[in-house]
Design a protein around this motif. Structure first.
Motif, short mmCIF file in Angstrom:
data_model
loop_
_atom_site.label_atom_id
_atom_site.label_comp_id
_atom_site.label_asym_id
_atom_site.label_seq_id
_atom_site.Cartn_x
_atom_site.Cartn_y
_atom_site.Cartn_z
N SER A 58 0.89 -1.30 -0.01
CA SER A 58 -0.05 -0.01 -0.11
C SER A 58 0.76 1.29 -0.08
O SER A 58 2.11 1.27 0.60
CB SER A 58 -0.83 -0.04 1.27
OG SER A 58 -1.88 -1.21 1.19
N GLU A 73 -4.02 0.74 -2.39
CA GLU A 73 -3.58 -0.57 -2.30
C GLU A 73 -2.98 -0.75 -3.61
O GLU A 73 -3.84 -0.84 -4.69
CB GLU A 73 -4.65 -1.55 -1.85
CG GLU A 73 -5.23 -1.35 -0.61
CD GLU A 73 -6.34 -2.31 -0.24
OE1 GLU A 73 -7.07 -2.63 -1.27
OE2 GLU A 73 -6.87 -2.42 0.85
N ASN A 83 -8.60 -9.57 2.68
CA ASN A 83 -9.12 -8.27 2.80
C ASN A 83 -8.68 -7.44 4.07
O ASN A 83 -8.42 -6.26 3.85
CB ASN A 83 -10.36 -8.31 2.47
CG ASN A 83 -11.01 -6.92 1.96
OD1 ASN A 83 -10.33 -6.08 1.50
ND2 ASN A 83 -12.36 -7.06 2.02
N SER A 87 -6.36 -3.99 4.12
CA SER A 87 -6.94 -2.63 4.72
C SER A 87 -5.99 -2.29 5.88
O SER A 87 -5.72 -1.11 5.93
CB SER A 87 -8.41 -2.79 5.15
OG SER A 87 -8.44 -3.43 5.99
N LYS A 90 -3.13 -0.47 4.35
CA LYS A 90 -3.37 0.68 3.72
C LYS A 90 -3.41 1.85 4.79
O LYS A 90 -3.06 2.94 4.83
CB LYS A 90 -4.69 0.84 2.86
CG LYS A 90 -4.83 2.12 2.34
CD LYS A 90 -6.25 1.74 1.36
CE LYS A 90 -7.10 3.00 1.30
NZ LYS A 90 -8.35 2.69 0.53
N ASP A 91 -4.11 1.30 6.01
CA ASP A 91 -4.60 2.25 7.09
C ASP A 91 -3.33 2.90 7.63
O ASP A 91 -2.82 4.04 8.11
CB ASP A 91 -5.37 1.47 8.04
CG ASP A 91 -6.99 1.35 7.47
OD1 ASP A 91 -7.25 2.14 6.30
OD2 ASP A 91 -7.60 0.71 8.10
#
Length: 147
Positions: A58, A73, A83, A87, A90-91
């Motif tokens: 990411s 991503e 999944n 995330s 990415k966060d």
């Protein structure tokens, strides 16, 4: 005349933290951190468990159009199975980009089942993901020149 830039490397492990060494939780997985600082404007962070894989990537960067950094991503190993982990990477890239004020690439490679099962027994009641973030931000505070 162009300025030469160097790449700085920095790595450590979650288990090297003194408070975790004193923990009675022997089931805590060995999570490794690797940081490559390309310049004052770009950073690559790899976080992973014993598999030593790069399964997702990411990126986040501040733009003049949004208050918070924009994250995306770039690479997903298996979108359906990972999944939640995708995330998280990415966060985390967004949080790091906000804190460090630079473009940040994050490859977050900790198995979902480890994140769900492992709970810290040091008294803080933190999940493994919270321990990972806490350790990363502690390292940034202790060694800002490496980030």
């Amino acid at each position: 005349m162009s300025e030469t830039s160097s790449i700085n490397f920095h790595y450590w492990s979650l288990k090297t933290d003194e408070e975790l060494k004193q923990s009675s939780d022997e089931k805590l997985p060995n999570i490794n951190f690797h940081v490559l600082k390309y310049s004052d404007k770009c950073l690559y962070v790899w976080i992973g468990d014993f598999n030593n894989k790069i399964e997702n990537l990411s990126c986040a960067i501040k733009t003049p159009y949004e208050k918070d950094p924009t994250g995306v991503e770039i690479m997903l190993a298996n979108e359906e199975l990972n999944n939640n982990t995708n995330s998280l990477g990415k966060d985390l890239s967004i949080k790091l980009s906000r804190k460090l004020n630079k473009q940040v690439f994050v490859s977050f490679n900790v198995a979902c089942d480890l994140l769900e099962k492992m709970i810290d027994n040091t008294g803080d009641g933190l999940s493994l993901m919270q321990l990972i973030e806490k350790r990363l931000f502690t390292e940034i505070k202790q060694h800002p020149e490496l980030f």
